[in-house]
Design an enzyme around this catalytic site. Structure first.
Site, mmCIF file in Angstrom:
data_model
loop_
_atom_site.group_PDB
_atom_site.id
_atom_site.type_symbol
_atom_site.label_atom_id
_atom_site.label_comp_id
_atom_site.label_asym_id
_atom_site.label_seq_id
_atom_site.Cartn_x
_atom_site.Cartn_y
_atom_site.Cartn_z
ATOM 1 N N SER A 57 0.811 -1.225 0.000
ATOM 2 C CA SER A 57 0.000 0.000 0.000
ATOM 3 C C SER A 57 0.848 1.280 0.000
ATOM 4 O O SER A 57 0.501 2.227 -0.727
ATOM 5 C CB SER A 57 -0.975 -0.009 1.180
ATOM 6 O OG SER A 57 -1.849 -1.103 1.043
ATOM 7 N N THR A 101 -5.956 -3.084 7.961
ATOM 8 C CA THR A 101 -5.843 -4.499 7.599
ATOM 9 C C THR A 101 -5.841 -5.371 8.851
ATOM 10 O O THR A 101 -6.099 -4.871 9.958
ATOM 11 C CB THR A 101 -4.621 -4.720 6.668
ATOM 12 O OG1 THR A 101 -4.661 -6.063 6.201
ATOM 13 C CG2 THR A 101 -3.299 -4.460 7.369
ATOM 14 N N LYS A 106 -9.955 -4.845 10.988
ATOM 15 C CA LYS A 106 -11.027 -4.422 10.089
ATOM 16 C C LYS A 106 -12.416 -4.382 10.758
ATOM 17 O O LYS A 106 -13.242 -3.552 10.425
ATOM 18 C CB LYS A 106 -11.090 -5.340 8.877
ATOM 19 C CG LYS A 106 -10.021 -5.071 7.832
ATOM 20 C CD LYS A 106 -10.195 -6.044 6.683
ATOM 21 C CE LYS A 106 -9.317 -5.657 5.514
ATOM 22 N NZ LYS A 106 -9.523 -6.521 4.347
ATOM 23 N N ASP A 133 -12.970 -3.309 -0.463
ATOM 24 C CA ASP A 133 -12.658 -4.666 -0.946
ATOM 25 C C ASP A 133 -13.719 -5.132 -1.941
ATOM 26 O O ASP A 133 -13.416 -5.867 -2.886
ATOM 27 C CB ASP A 133 -12.602 -5.660 0.234
ATOM 28 C CG ASP A 133 -11.288 -5.556 1.004
ATOM 29 O OD1 ASP A 133 -10.299 -5.057 0.437
ATOM 30 O OD2 ASP A 133 -11.266 -5.957 2.187
ATOM 31 N N GLY A 147 -14.068 -16.330 5.847
ATOM 32 C CA GLY A 147 -13.663 -15.261 6.765
ATOM 33 C C GLY A 147 -14.149 -13.893 6.285
ATOM 34 O O GLY A 147 -15.118 -13.791 5.531
ATOM 35 N N GLY A 148 -13.430 -12.845 6.723
ATOM 36 C CA GLY A 148 -13.838 -11.473 6.397
ATOM 37 C C GLY A 148 -13.822 -11.181 4.903
ATOM 38 O O GLY A 148 -14.731 -10.549 4.374
ATOM 39 N N LEU A 168 -7.557 -14.735 -3.908
ATOM 40 C CA LEU A 168 -7.401 -13.411 -3.286
ATOM 41 C C LEU A 168 -5.976 -13.136 -2.814
ATOM 42 O O LEU A 168 -5.607 -11.996 -2.559
ATOM 43 C CB LEU A 168 -8.367 -13.271 -2.092
ATOM 44 C CG LEU A 168 -9.706 -12.584 -2.389
ATOM 45 C CD1 LEU A 168 -10.486 -13.351 -3.418
ATOM 46 C CD2 LEU A 168 -10.536 -12.425 -1.131
ATOM 47 N N TYR A 207 -1.824 -12.872 -3.014
ATOM 48 C CA TYR A 207 -0.876 -12.429 -4.030
ATOM 49 C C TYR A 207 0.551 -12.553 -3.484
ATOM 50 O O TYR A 207 0.739 -12.852 -2.302
ATOM 51 C CB TYR A 207 -1.174 -10.981 -4.474
ATOM 52 C CG TYR A 207 -1.268 -10.003 -3.338
ATOM 53 C CD1 TYR A 207 -2.488 -9.740 -2.731
ATOM 54 C CD2 TYR A 207 -0.133 -9.342 -2.848
ATOM 55 C CE1 TYR A 207 -2.585 -8.847 -1.668
ATOM 56 C CE2 TYR A 207 -0.221 -8.449 -1.798
ATOM 57 C CZ TYR A 207 -1.447 -8.203 -1.210
ATOM 58 O OH TYR A 207 -1.538 -7.325 -0.161
HETATM 59 P P1 NAP Z 1 -9.775 -14.531 7.821
HETATM 60 O O1 NAP Z 1 -10.991 -13.762 8.169
HETATM 61 O O2 NAP Z 1 -8.774 -14.832 8.863
HETATM 62 O O3 NAP Z 1 -10.280 -15.945 7.165
HETATM 63 C C1 NAP Z 1 -9.339 -16.913 6.820
HETATM 64 C C2 NAP Z 1 -10.020 -18.072 6.075
HETATM 65 O O4 NAP Z 1 -8.986 -18.979 5.660
HETATM 66 C C3 NAP Z 1 -10.999 -18.875 6.927
HETATM 67 O O5 NAP Z 1 -12.050 -19.334 6.108
HETATM 68 C C4 NAP Z 1 -10.135 -20.062 7.389
HETATM 69 O O6 NAP Z 1 -10.869 -21.241 7.607
HETATM 70 C C5 NAP Z 1 -9.293 -20.280 6.159
HETATM 71 N N1 NAP Z 1 -8.032 -20.964 6.457
HETATM 72 C C6 NAP Z 1 -6.963 -20.456 7.127
HETATM 73 N N2 NAP Z 1 -5.968 -21.369 7.193
HETATM 74 C C7 NAP Z 1 -6.428 -22.476 6.565
HETATM 75 C C8 NAP Z 1 -5.868 -23.763 6.277
HETATM 76 N N3 NAP Z 1 -4.620 -24.079 6.664
HETATM 77 N N4 NAP Z 1 -6.612 -24.650 5.595
HETATM 78 C C9 NAP Z 1 -7.850 -24.342 5.180
HETATM 79 N N5 NAP Z 1 -8.458 -23.137 5.403
HETATM 80 C C10 NAP Z 1 -7.754 -22.228 6.080
HETATM 81 O O7 NAP Z 1 -8.954 -13.821 6.649
HETATM 82 P P2 NAP Z 1 -9.552 -12.838 5.527
HETATM 83 O O8 NAP Z 1 -9.510 -11.442 5.997
HETATM 84 O O9 NAP Z 1 -10.851 -13.412 5.062
HETATM 85 O O10 NAP Z 1 -8.435 -12.946 4.379
HETATM 86 C C11 NAP Z 1 -8.280 -14.144 3.645
HETATM 87 C C12 NAP Z 1 -7.135 -13.993 2.634
HETATM 88 O O11 NAP Z 1 -7.518 -13.032 1.643
HETATM 89 C C13 NAP Z 1 -5.844 -13.461 3.291
HETATM 90 O O12 NAP Z 1 -4.732 -14.223 2.825
HETATM 91 C C14 NAP Z 1 -5.763 -12.010 2.827
HETATM 92 O O13 NAP Z 1 -4.427 -11.554 2.662
HETATM 93 C C15 NAP Z 1 -6.469 -12.083 1.456
HETATM 94 N N6 NAP Z 1 -7.082 -10.776 1.094
HETATM 95 C C16 NAP Z 1 -6.655 -10.209 -0.071
HETATM 96 C C17 NAP Z 1 -7.181 -8.982 -0.452
HETATM 97 C C18 NAP Z 1 -6.701 -8.349 -1.735
HETATM 98 O O14 NAP Z 1 -6.887 -7.130 -1.914
HETATM 99 N N7 NAP Z 1 -6.133 -9.088 -2.646
HETATM 100 C C19 NAP Z 1 -8.157 -8.342 0.347
HETATM 101 C C20 NAP Z 1 -8.581 -8.974 1.514
HETATM 102 C C21 NAP Z 1 -8.028 -10.200 1.882
HETATM 103 P P3 NAP Z 1 -11.475 -21.613 9.058
HETATM 104 O O15 NAP Z 1 -12.721 -20.777 9.213
HETATM 105 O O16 NAP Z 1 -11.763 -23.051 8.914
HETATM 106 O O17 NAP Z 1 -10.423 -21.277 10.070
#
Ligand code: NAP
Length: 293
Positions: free
Chosen positions: A22, A67, A71, A107, A134-135, A233, A235
């Site tokens: 960012s 982040t 959030k 997002d 997740g989020g 999602l 990178y």
């Molecule tokens: P979060 O709320 O912590 O959710 C994480 C998700 O991943 C949950 O569904 C979790 O499952 C699952 N998970 C984690 N470890 C796992 C594993 N070893 N095996 C299977 N499932 C697993 O995170 P978030 O905010 O949703 O973000 C998710 C990803 O998206 C992150 O890597 C983040 O960097 C990326 N992201 C990218 C952008 C972008 O602009 N490109 C924007 C936002 C987020 P459980 O519920 O079973 O624990």
């Protein structure tokens, strides 16, 4: 001596920001549009959240990206959140107007622009398989409902989290059919009634690229995943590397989403409309030159 007086201060807050792109993006845009602003990194731990939010007012920081892990947690400390943030239940952008802090979620726009600009796909009436609950999954769902997607299947390691996410969407999910499939039953997709083709597979987990590679391999045993596009999602080092992708024309990582949500934050702060493609090209060039790890 260079002029060290800046006009406005912006930044990102989170608990682990060493690899954040960012600052690169927003300082590029400030320079490009000749704005004498600066975008910094504010890394801190959760216990200080209230003080940090108050210091935005005290230091007159004009805007922030938010982040992991703040959030959702920072919402009670803001003066207002707009509809985008209300729908997702999370804030990734704050604008400070005369000490009044308003929260937004860009997002959703990142998801929209990736599907439109990178896949050139209209997802109205289509079917989506989402891994993760997740989020970020919630931001994807808000956009999928907006586009009137027909079917959404959510696969997650923790079933209770996925069901909770589905329940929380009941008031916004209009005509979309949304179901949960246990991660151990990935071979059963073809058996889901009225589901002939999955158009997009979205990976919204924070699991390793190896997990995604393994999961895709299992999923491809289903006929309905034959020509599916894959939107990851993640990178950088968290996405699939070139030699892990068997179908490069169908895979898009999260870098474009990042640039599109950044463009949307920039517009909230400055009123200037920026094309994500411009930022995307710039960031890719920097990453290629390895000037930014
Ligand atoms: P979060 O709320 O912590 O959710 C994480 C998700 O991943 C949950 O569904 C979790 O499952 C699952 N998970 C984690 N470890 C796992 C594993 N070893 N095996 C299977 N499932 C697993 O995170 P978030 O905010 O949703 O973000 C998710 C990803 O998206 C992150 O890597 C983040 O960097 C990326 N992201 C990218 C952008 C972008 O602009 N490109 C924007 C936002 C987020 P459980 O519920 O079973 O624990």
């Amino acid at each position: 001596m260079a002029n060290l007086i800046i006009n406005k201060l912006y930044g990102i807050i989170g608990s682990s920001l060493t690899h954040s792109l960012s600052p690169l993006i927003h300082n590029y845009l400030f320079k490009k549009y000749k704005l004498n602003n600066f975008y910094g990194v504010f890394e801190f731990d959760e216990s200080n959240l209230k003080e940090v939010i108050n210091s935005i007012r005290t230091l007159n920081i004009s805007g922030l990206n938010i982040t992991f892990p703040f959030k959702e947690k920072l919402i009670p400390y803001l003066d207002k959140i707009d509809t985008s943030a209300q729908r997702v239940g999370a804030v990734n952008t704050i604008k400070n107007t005369n000490g009044k802090l308003i929260g937004y979620n860009t997002d959703i726009i990142g998801v929209r622009k990736t599907i439109q600009n990178r896949f050139k796909l209209n997802i109205k009436g289509k079917s989506v398989l989402m891994i993760g609950a997740g989020g970020a999954a919630r931001a994807c769902l808000v956009e999928l409902f907006r586009q009137k997607t027909n079917n959404i299947i959510i696969v997650n390691r923790n079933g209770a989290t996925a069901r909770k996410l589905i329940r929380s969407c009941e008031n916004i999910s209009n005509s979309t059919r949304i179901i949960y499939l246990n991660i151990n039953k990935l071979n059963n997709l073809d058996k889901i009634e009225q589901l002939e083709q999955i158009d997009i597979l979205i990976n919204s987990t924070s699991a390793s690229p190896t997990f995604l590679k393994r999961t895709i391999k299992r999923l491809l045993k289903n006929k309905c995943l034959k020509n599916t596009k894959i939107f990851d999602l993640n990178y950088g080092s968290r996405a699939l590397s070139k030699n892990q992708i068997d179908f490069p024309n169908r895979y898009v990582d999260g870098l474009y989403m990042l640039t599109a949500q950044a463009a949307a934050s920039f517009k909230i702060w400055t009123g200037i409309i920026v094309e994500p493609d411009d930022i995307y090209k710039y960031v890719n060039r920097k990453l290629r030159d390895k000037k930014y790890a």
